[in-house]
Design a protein around this motif. Structure first.
Motif, PDB file in Angstrom:
ATOM      1  N   GLU A  41       0.815  -1.219   0.000  1.00 51.28           N
ATOM      2  CA  GLU A  41       0.000   0.000   0.000  1.00 51.28           C
ATOM      3  C   GLU A  41       0.847   1.267   0.000  1.00 51.28           C
ATOM      4  OE1 GLU A  41      -0.273  -2.312   2.641  1.00 51.28           O
ATOM      5  OE2 GLU A  41      -1.762  -3.482   1.537  1.00 51.28           O
ATOM      6  N   ASP A  42       2.124   1.137   0.290  1.00 50.74           N
ATOM      7  CA  ASP A  42       3.033   2.280   0.371  1.00 50.74           C
ATOM      8  C   ASP A  42       3.250   2.881  -1.019  1.00 50.74           C
ATOM      9  OD1 ASP A  42       5.526   3.853   0.533  1.00 50.74           O
ATOM     10  OD2 ASP A  42       5.726   2.965   2.528  1.00 50.74           O
ATOM     11  N   VAL A  43       3.390   4.201  -1.089  1.00 47.00           N
ATOM     12  CA  VAL A  43       3.623   4.913  -2.344  1.00 47.00           C
ATOM     13  C   VAL A  43       4.905   4.420  -3.020  1.00 47.00           C
ATOM     14  CG1 VAL A  43       4.101   7.193  -3.335  1.00 47.00           C
ATOM     15  CG2 VAL A  43       2.374   6.948  -1.552  1.00 47.00           C
ATOM     16  N   LYS A  44       5.922   4.100  -2.244  1.00 41.46           N
ATOM     17  CA  LYS A  44       7.200   3.672  -2.806  1.00 41.46           C
ATOM     18  C   LYS A  44       7.149   2.273  -3.423  1.00 41.46           C
ATOM     19  CE  LYS A  44      11.015   6.158  -0.999  1.00 41.46           C
ATOM     20  NZ  LYS A  44      12.301   6.042  -0.339  1.00 41.46           N
ATOM     21  N   TYR A  45       6.131   1.502  -3.120  1.00 37.47           N
ATOM     22  CA  TYR A  45       6.036   0.132  -3.625  1.00 37.47           C
ATOM     23  C   TYR A  45       6.102   0.094  -5.153  1.00 37.47           C
ATOM     24  CZ  TYR A  45       4.296  -4.629  -4.223  1.00 37.47           C
ATOM     25  OH  TYR A  45       4.158  -5.944  -4.585  1.00 37.47           O
ATOM     26  N   ASN A  46       5.303   0.918  -5.820  1.00 38.63           N
ATOM     27  CA  ASN A  46       5.307   0.940  -7.286  1.00 38.63           C
ATOM     28  C   ASN A  46       6.640   1.420  -7.841  1.00 38.63           C
ATOM     29  OD1 ASN A  46       2.791  -0.153  -7.813  1.00 38.63           O
ATOM     30  ND2 ASN A  46       1.773   1.822  -7.574  1.00 38.63           N
ATOM     31  N   PHE A  47       7.282   2.353  -7.151  1.00 37.91           N
ATOM     32  CA  PHE A  47       8.609   2.805  -7.556  1.00 37.91           C
ATOM     33  C   PHE A  47       9.582   1.629  -7.570  1.00 37.91           C
ATOM     34  CE2 PHE A  47      12.848   4.083  -6.062  1.00 37.91           C
ATOM     35  CZ  PHE A  47      13.247   4.877  -7.121  1.00 37.91           C
ATOM     36  N   PHE A  48       9.577   0.833  -6.493  1.00 39.20           N
ATOM     37  CA  PHE A  48      10.470  -0.319  -6.417  1.00 39.20           C
ATOM     38  C   PHE A  48      10.137  -1.349  -7.492  1.00 39.20           C
ATOM     39  CE2 PHE A  48      10.998   0.780  -1.727  1.00 39.20           C
ATOM     40  CZ  PHE A  48      12.238   1.354  -1.918  1.00 39.20           C
ATOM     41  N   ILE A  49       8.857  -1.590  -7.735  1.00 37.76           N
ATOM     42  CA  ILE A  49       8.446  -2.540  -8.762  1.00 37.76           C
ATOM     43  C   ILE A  49       8.973  -2.104 -10.128  1.00 37.76           C
ATOM     44  CG2 ILE A  49       6.454  -3.464 -10.041  1.00 37.76           C
ATOM     45  CD1 ILE A  49       6.864  -4.740  -7.283  1.00 37.76           C
ATOM     46  N   ASN A  50       8.817  -0.838 -10.446  1.00 30.19           N
ATOM     47  CA  ASN A  50       9.288  -0.334 -11.737  1.00 30.19           C
ATOM     48  C   ASN A  50      10.802  -0.443 -11.882  1.00 30.19           C
ATOM     49  OD1 ASN A  50       6.774   0.264 -12.865  1.00 30.19           O
ATOM     50  ND2 ASN A  50       6.688   2.232 -11.822  1.00 30.19           N
TER      51      ASN A  50
END
Length: 61
Positions: A41-50
């Motif tokens: 749910e953290d905003v940074k999660y998608n950053f790490f995925i990308n």
């Protein structure tokens, strides 16, 4: 932890000495630690995925 000498992290882009190598891509110790603590749910999660998409994990037939 695998010792490295001045490799650029695929997550933060900074040159670091300590971290891990996944399929020839370096991830510094700090980013690795932050990634494992990050909730979906953290905003940074998608950053790490990308950033992790840079690692080609496809198996070759």
């Amino acid at each position: 932890m695998e010792q490295q000498t001045g490799q650029a992290c695929i997550i933060c882009g900074q040159e670091k000495e300590e971290g891990i190598v996944i399929v020839s891509h370096f991830i510094c110790e700090e980013c690795e630690s932050e990634m494992v603590r990050t909730e979906a749910e953290d905003v940074k999660y998608n950053f790490f995925i990308n950033r992790m998409k840079k690692i080609n994990l496809r198996m070759h037939a």
